[in-house]
Design a protein around this motif. Structure first.
Motif, PDB file in Angstrom:
ATOM      1  N   LYS A   8     -70.324  22.281 -30.996  1.00  0.00           N
ATOM      2  CA  LYS A   8     -70.090  21.674 -29.680  1.00  0.00           C
ATOM      3  C   LYS A   8     -68.611  21.420 -29.408  1.00  0.00           C
ATOM      4  O   LYS A   8     -68.197  21.311 -28.252  1.00  0.00           O
ATOM      5  CB  LYS A   8     -70.891  20.380 -29.526  1.00  0.00           C
ATOM      6  CG  LYS A   8     -71.005  19.953 -28.065  1.00  0.00           C
ATOM      7  CD  LYS A   8     -72.215  19.104 -27.807  1.00  0.00           C
ATOM      8  CE  LYS A   8     -72.508  18.992 -26.316  1.00  0.00           C
ATOM      9  NZ  LYS A   8     -71.459  18.393 -25.537  1.00  0.00           N
ATOM     10  N   PHE A  24     -54.370   6.223 -26.503  1.00  0.00           N
ATOM     11  CA  PHE A  24     -54.969   5.254 -25.577  1.00  0.00           C
ATOM     12  C   PHE A  24     -54.953   3.842 -26.168  1.00  0.00           C
ATOM     13  O   PHE A  24     -54.593   2.878 -25.486  1.00  0.00           O
ATOM     14  CB  PHE A  24     -56.415   5.664 -25.237  1.00  0.00           C
ATOM     15  CG  PHE A  24     -57.119   4.643 -24.391  1.00  0.00           C
ATOM     16  CD1 PHE A  24     -56.937   4.620 -23.018  1.00  0.00           C
ATOM     17  CD2 PHE A  24     -57.939   3.683 -24.972  1.00  0.00           C
ATOM     18  CE1 PHE A  24     -57.567   3.662 -22.229  1.00  0.00           C
ATOM     19  CE2 PHE A  24     -58.575   2.715 -24.191  1.00  0.00           C
ATOM     20  CZ  PHE A  24     -58.391   2.712 -22.820  1.00  0.00           C
ATOM     21  N   GLN A 111     -71.445  12.204 -18.455  1.00  0.00           N
ATOM     22  CA  GLN A 111     -70.228  12.670 -19.125  1.00  0.00           C
ATOM     23  C   GLN A 111     -69.312  13.400 -18.155  1.00  0.00           C
ATOM     24  O   GLN A 111     -68.091  13.269 -18.231  1.00  0.00           O
ATOM     25  CB  GLN A 111     -70.604  13.593 -20.290  1.00  0.00           C
ATOM     26  CG  GLN A 111     -71.319  12.869 -21.422  1.00  0.00           C
ATOM     27  CD  GLN A 111     -71.784  13.836 -22.502  1.00  0.00           C
ATOM     28  OE1 GLN A 111     -72.400  14.864 -22.214  1.00  0.00           O
ATOM     29  NE2 GLN A 111     -71.494  13.515 -23.745  1.00  0.00           N
ATOM     30  N   LEU A 114     -67.648  10.741 -16.171  1.00  0.00           N
ATOM     31  CA  LEU A 114     -66.618  10.088 -16.974  1.00  0.00           C
ATOM     32  C   LEU A 114     -65.374  10.972 -17.041  1.00  0.00           C
ATOM     33  O   LEU A 114     -64.253  10.497 -16.881  1.00  0.00           O
ATOM     34  CB  LEU A 114     -67.094   9.795 -18.405  1.00  0.00           C
ATOM     35  CG  LEU A 114     -65.968   9.218 -19.258  1.00  0.00           C
ATOM     36  CD1 LEU A 114     -65.805   7.721 -19.014  1.00  0.00           C
ATOM     37  CD2 LEU A 114     -66.134   9.485 -20.742  1.00  0.00           C
ATOM     38  N   ILE A 163     -63.764   2.800 -21.081  1.00  0.00           N
ATOM     39  CA  ILE A 163     -63.666   3.409 -22.416  1.00  0.00           C
ATOM     40  C   ILE A 163     -64.548   2.709 -23.460  1.00  0.00           C
ATOM     41  O   ILE A 163     -65.230   3.395 -24.225  1.00  0.00           O
ATOM     42  CB  ILE A 163     -62.191   3.556 -22.857  1.00  0.00           C
ATOM     43  CG1 ILE A 163     -61.464   4.530 -21.902  1.00  0.00           C
ATOM     44  CG2 ILE A 163     -62.072   4.053 -24.297  1.00  0.00           C
ATOM     45  CD1 ILE A 163     -62.118   5.908 -21.763  1.00  0.00           C
ATOM     46  N   MET A 181     -67.143  14.730 -32.677  1.00  0.00           N
ATOM     47  CA  MET A 181     -65.711  14.490 -32.818  1.00  0.00           C
ATOM     48  C   MET A 181     -65.286  14.401 -34.295  1.00  0.00           C
ATOM     49  O   MET A 181     -64.160  14.004 -34.603  1.00  0.00           O
ATOM     50  CB  MET A 181     -65.330  13.208 -32.076  1.00  0.00           C
ATOM     51  CG  MET A 181     -65.307  13.402 -30.587  1.00  0.00           C
ATOM     52  SD  MET A 181     -64.278  14.818 -30.159  1.00  0.00           S
ATOM     53  CE  MET A 181     -64.998  15.308 -28.603  1.00  0.00           C
TER      54      MET A 181
HETATM   55  C1  HEM Z   1     -62.954   5.656 -31.005  1.00  0.00           C
HETATM   56  C2  HEM Z   1     -62.923   6.120 -29.790  1.00  0.00           C
HETATM   57  C3  HEM Z   1     -63.727   7.268 -29.231  1.00  0.00           C
HETATM   58  C4  HEM Z   1     -64.860   7.895 -29.698  1.00  0.00           C
HETATM   59  C5  HEM Z   1     -65.649   7.548 -30.954  1.00  0.00           C
HETATM   60  C6  HEM Z   1     -65.187   8.950 -28.770  1.00  0.00           C
HETATM   61  C7  HEM Z   1     -66.227   9.860 -28.909  1.00  0.00           C
HETATM   62  C8  HEM Z   1     -66.458  10.971 -28.124  1.00  0.00           C
HETATM   63  C9  HEM Z   1     -67.434  12.002 -28.366  1.00  0.00           C
HETATM   64  C10 HEM Z   1     -68.382  12.036 -29.549  1.00  0.00           C
HETATM   65  C11 HEM Z   1     -67.348  12.918 -27.360  1.00  0.00           C
HETATM   66  C12 HEM Z   1     -68.146  14.229 -27.218  1.00  0.00           C
HETATM   67  C13 HEM Z   1     -69.390  14.068 -26.424  1.00  0.00           C
HETATM   68  C14 HEM Z   1     -70.105  15.374 -26.192  1.00  0.00           C
HETATM   69  O1  HEM Z   1     -69.508  16.453 -26.274  1.00  0.00           O
HETATM   70  O2  HEM Z   1     -71.333  15.329 -25.939  1.00  0.00           O
HETATM   71  C15 HEM Z   1     -66.326  12.456 -26.460  1.00  0.00           C
HETATM   72  C16 HEM Z   1     -65.958  13.075 -25.272  1.00  0.00           C
HETATM   73  C17 HEM Z   1     -65.043  12.555 -24.377  1.00  0.00           C
HETATM   74  N1  HEM Z   1     -64.200  11.493 -24.593  1.00  0.00           N
HETATM   75 FE1  HEM Z   1     -64.231  10.227 -26.159  1.00  0.00          FE
HETATM   76  N2  HEM Z   1     -64.277   8.928 -27.746  1.00  0.00           N
HETATM   77  C18 HEM Z   1     -63.358   7.915 -27.998  1.00  0.00           C
HETATM   78  C19 HEM Z   1     -62.269   7.574 -27.223  1.00  0.00           C
HETATM   79  C20 HEM Z   1     -61.963   8.140 -26.004  1.00  0.00           C
HETATM   80  C21 HEM Z   1     -60.867   7.745 -25.149  1.00  0.00           C
HETATM   81  C22 HEM Z   1     -59.867   6.640 -25.489  1.00  0.00           C
HETATM   82  C23 HEM Z   1     -60.926   8.514 -24.033  1.00  0.00           C
HETATM   83  C24 HEM Z   1     -60.063   8.532 -22.801  1.00  0.00           C
HETATM   84  C25 HEM Z   1     -59.113   7.709 -22.544  1.00  0.00           C
HETATM   85  C26 HEM Z   1     -62.051   9.409 -24.181  1.00  0.00           C
HETATM   86  C27 HEM Z   1     -62.444  10.348 -23.260  1.00  0.00           C
HETATM   87  C28 HEM Z   1     -63.439  11.291 -23.459  1.00  0.00           C
HETATM   88  C29 HEM Z   1     -63.840  12.253 -22.456  1.00  0.00           C
HETATM   89  C30 HEM Z   1     -63.261  12.315 -21.034  1.00  0.00           C
HETATM   90  C31 HEM Z   1     -64.834  13.061 -23.025  1.00  0.00           C
HETATM   91  C32 HEM Z   1     -65.591  14.214 -22.351  1.00  0.00           C
HETATM   92  C33 HEM Z   1     -66.734  13.706 -21.535  1.00  0.00           C
HETATM   93  C34 HEM Z   1     -67.785  13.034 -22.382  1.00  0.00           C
HETATM   94  O3  HEM Z   1     -68.290  13.637 -23.322  1.00  0.00           O
HETATM   95  O4  HEM Z   1     -68.089  11.857 -22.130  1.00  0.00           O
HETATM   96  N3  HEM Z   1     -62.651   9.167 -25.392  1.00  0.00           N
HETATM   97  N4  HEM Z   1     -65.788  11.264 -26.952  1.00  0.00           N
END
Ligand code: HEM
Length: 204
Positions: A8, A24, A111, A114, A163, A181
């Motif tokens: 993925k 961030f 998503q 977001l 977030i 991730m």
């Molecule tokens: C410890 C912190 C974070 C974790 C554990 C995390 C986890 C993840 C994961 C697992 C995905 C993939 C989801 C998928 O493909 O189905 C994702 C996507 C994403 N993340 Fe994060 N994230 C974190 C912090 C952040 C931050 C700080 C931002 C922006 C300021 C962010 C923005 C996004 C965006 C825009 C996506 C793509 C859309 C979505 O899958 O929701 N993330 N994140």
């Protein structure tokens, strides 16, 4: 990768997402330090002057990282279908165990939303940040500097609400998501339940 796993996220996306997340957190913590003039936060960063430099340069890293996310996510996120509207109408099924959810793409409708919010806010916060950074040389455009403070602050408020919700949804609320991730792969059956259209497109 074994047969029952599906990729993925690639190495680049994983690395870039952690750069985005770490920059961030540095921005959010130092930003709060400025907003409430928190002495302890200031001294943890080696004083307020150094904290300003670290905040500004972390902002550059964040902006570049955000730009790089567009290659993977922008086209998917902008492709909003009737199934996505139906998914949002049912609030992702989060409030009902029995809800029948419409099939979703590589990203579900939440998503996608977001991503678009993060991208628009990210652009707003970066542009206004640069204006504030350069303000000694822009004394004659005072109105824009004031407006930038306002937009920068409102955008960061929305970020610090959105977030933590994103992190909760990507970890505790949806077990198995975080590995996207870390290793980048998920079980096919897991993906079929959540991203049926995408799995079908890939031919599984
Ligand atoms: C410890 C912190 C974070 C974790 C554990 C995390 C986890 C993840 C994961 C697992 C995905 C993939 C989801 C998928 O493909 O189905 C994702 C996507 C994403 N993340 Fe994060 N994230 C974190 C912090 C952040 C931050 C700080 C931002 C922006 C300021 C962010 C923005 C996004 C965006 C825009 C996506 C793509 C859309 C979505 O899958 O929701 N993330 N994140």
């Amino acid at each position: 990768m074994s047969n029952n796993m599906i990729k993925k996220a690639g190495g680049f996306e994983i690395l870039n997402h952690w750069v985005l997340a770490i920059s961030f957190f540095i921005l959010a913590i130092s930003g709060f330090g400025f907003l409430f003039h928190l002495e302890q936060v200031g001294s943890a960063f080696g004083g307020f002057n150094q904290m300003r430099d670290i905040h500004n340069w972390s902002g550059v890293v964040f902006a570049v990282s955000l730009f790089l996310t567009m290659f993977k996510y922008l086209t998917v996120a902008l492709n909003f279908s009737a199934d996505d509207m139906a998914w949002l109408g049912k609030a992702g099924g989060y409030f009902s165990k029995k809800a029948q959810m419409p099939p979703q793409d590589e990203l579900n409708a939440g998503q996608k939303l977001l991503y678009i919010v993060v991208l628009l806010l990210g652009i707003a916060i970066s542009v206004t940040g640069v204006i504030m950074w350069l303000r000694p040389e822009m004394a004659d455009v005072n109105k824009w500097v004031l407006f930038s403070f306002l937009v920068h602050n409102i955008a960061s408020d929305i970020f610090v609400i959105a977030i933590p919700i994103h992190i909760y949804l990507a970890t505790l609320a949806n077990p198995g998501t975080l590995r996207i991730m870390i290793s980048g792969t998920v079980p096919v059956e897991w993906a079929r339940k959540r991203h049926a259209k995408w799995v079908q497109k890939l031919g599984y």
